[in-house]
Design a protein around this motif. Structure first.
Motif, short mmCIF file in Angstrom:
data_model
loop_
_atom_site.label_atom_id
_atom_site.label_comp_id
_atom_site.label_asym_id
_atom_site.label_seq_id
_atom_site.Cartn_x
_atom_site.Cartn_y
_atom_site.Cartn_z
N ALA A 94 0.83 -1.21 0.00
CA ALA A 94 0.00 0.00 0.00
C ALA A 94 0.86 1.26 0.00
O ALA A 94 0.58 2.23 -0.71
CB ALA A 94 -0.92 -0.01 1.22
N GLU A 95 1.94 1.24 0.78
CA GLU A 95 2.84 2.39 0.82
C GLU A 95 3.51 2.60 -0.53
O GLU A 95 3.66 3.73 -0.99
CB GLU A 95 3.90 2.18 1.91
CG GLU A 95 3.32 2.23 3.33
CD GLU A 95 4.36 1.87 4.38
OE1 GLU A 95 5.46 1.41 3.99
OE2 GLU A 95 4.06 2.03 5.58
N GLU A 96 3.92 1.51 -1.18
CA GLU A 96 4.56 1.61 -2.49
C GLU A 96 3.57 2.13 -3.54
O GLU A 96 3.92 2.97 -4.38
CB GLU A 96 5.11 0.25 -2.91
CG GLU A 96 5.78 0.23 -4.27
CD GLU A 96 7.03 1.08 -4.33
OE1 GLU A 96 7.53 1.33 -5.44
OE2 GLU A 96 7.53 1.48 -3.25
N ALA A 97 2.32 1.63 -3.47
CA ALA A 97 1.30 2.11 -4.40
C ALA A 97 1.03 3.60 -4.20
O ALA A 97 0.89 4.36 -5.17
CB ALA A 97 0.02 1.31 -4.22
N ALA A 98 0.98 4.02 -2.93
CA ALA A 98 0.75 5.45 -2.65
C ALA A 98 1.92 6.29 -3.14
O ALA A 98 1.73 7.40 -3.68
CB ALA A 98 0.55 5.64 -1.14
N LYS A 101 1.69 6.52 -6.90
CA LYS A 101 0.58 7.40 -7.28
C LYS A 101 0.97 8.86 -7.11
O LYS A 101 0.69 9.70 -7.97
CB LYS A 101 -0.65 7.07 -6.43
CG LYS A 101 -1.88 7.88 -6.80
CD LYS A 101 -3.07 7.46 -5.97
CE LYS A 101 -4.31 8.28 -6.35
NZ LYS A 101 -5.49 7.88 -5.53
N ALA A 102 1.64 9.16 -5.98
CA ALA A 102 2.07 10.54 -5.74
C ALA A 102 3.11 10.97 -6.77
O ALA A 102 3.09 12.10 -7.27
CB ALA A 102 2.64 10.66 -4.32
N ALA A 103 4.04 10.04 -7.10
CA ALA A 103 5.07 10.37 -8.10
C ALA A 103 4.44 10.60 -9.47
O ALA A 103 4.83 11.52 -10.20
CB ALA A 103 6.10 9.24 -8.17
#
Length: 260
Positions: A94-98, A101-103
């Motif tokens: 989830a942290e990697e996906a977030a 997404k932010a990048a």
């Protein structure tokens, strides 16, 4: 007859107390998980059996559980460990996906800014302006008179006192800069659309041949050089850099959005 008791080393050894012997027997059997009653037949009828206390044997009680209960505990521990590992993996995902997404959002915002900047620059470069800000046409296109060698005016005159800034009407490249005979000091620019613009009777020239110019960039100052009766700016629009290829300069500027 008198009898005497033997003394010294020949004294008969004393018998171990029953309580101590009983404690030793219990301790020995405790290691196998079986508690038995140890009593010599001779002693059994003589006195009751006394169970030793824990502090007498110095042994710690041991609780033994079955294999099925141990297996259940091991399975529960393994399940808890697996659940914790899965939760940690889900959290990292989830942290990697977030982060991704932010990048991606930041990259899109940057691209949008760059695209907007390029579009604004493209619009600026494609924009046209009046050659003299806030001025007006004092002599129109094709006006007749003996003052012009062709018999008519090949451009328009913009009202301007000597020393008024003259600016390029659009983006282009300077092809002539200097003395131009009857036009006095002049600048001729090849525009990006393939047409040409001319600026005559300048008191000074501020650009050189080959220089790139943009809309509103100063290229010189108005004056009264060449064949004139007073200071003003002579402006022409042409299809080539040569005299005689003139087109209506007012219509030309209006077609590019300039309000004249």
């Amino acid at each position: 007859m008198a009898f005497t008791r033997a003394t010294g080393k020949h004294r008969r050894p004393r018998r171990m107390p029953r309580g101590t012997a009983r404690a030793a027997g219990v301790a020995a059997l405790a290691t196998t998980g079986v508690v038995g009653t140890v009593a010599a037949p001779a002693f059994a009828a003589a006195e009751p059996v006394v169970e030793p206390a824990v502090e007498q044997t110095a042994l710690t009680p041991v609780v033994t559980i079955g294999d099925s209960v141990a297996d259940q505990i091991d399975a529960q521990a393994a399940a808890q460990k697996q659940a914790a590992e899965e939760a940690a993996a889900e959290r990292r995902a989830a942290e990697e996906a977030a982060r991704k997404k932010a990048a991606a959002a930041a990259e899109k915002a940057r691209e949008d800014r760059e695209r907007a900047a390029r579009e604004a620059e493209r619009e600026r470069l494609n924009a046209f302006v009046s050659p003299i800000a806030g001025s007006y046409v004092s002599t129109g296109y094709k006006a007749g008179g003996a003052v012009w060698s062709s018999g008519s005016h090949t451009g328009v005159d913009f009202h301007a006192a000597s020393g008024t800034p003259v600016q390029a009407v659009g983006t282009g490249t300077v092809v002539e800069a200097g003395w131009g005979g009857a036009y006095g000091n002049q600048v001729v620019i090849r525009m990006n659309d393939g047409t040409y613009t001319q600026y005559g009777h300048l008191s000074s020239v501020g650009v050189s041949v080959g220089q790139k110019v943009t809309p509103g960039q100063r290229i010189g100052l108005s004056g009264a050089t060449g064949n004139v009766t007073g200071p003003h700016l002579h402006f022409e629009a042409r299809t080539s850099p040569e005299y005689g290829s003139d087109i209506d300069p007012v219509a030309y500027l209006r077609s590019h959005g300039v309000n004249i």
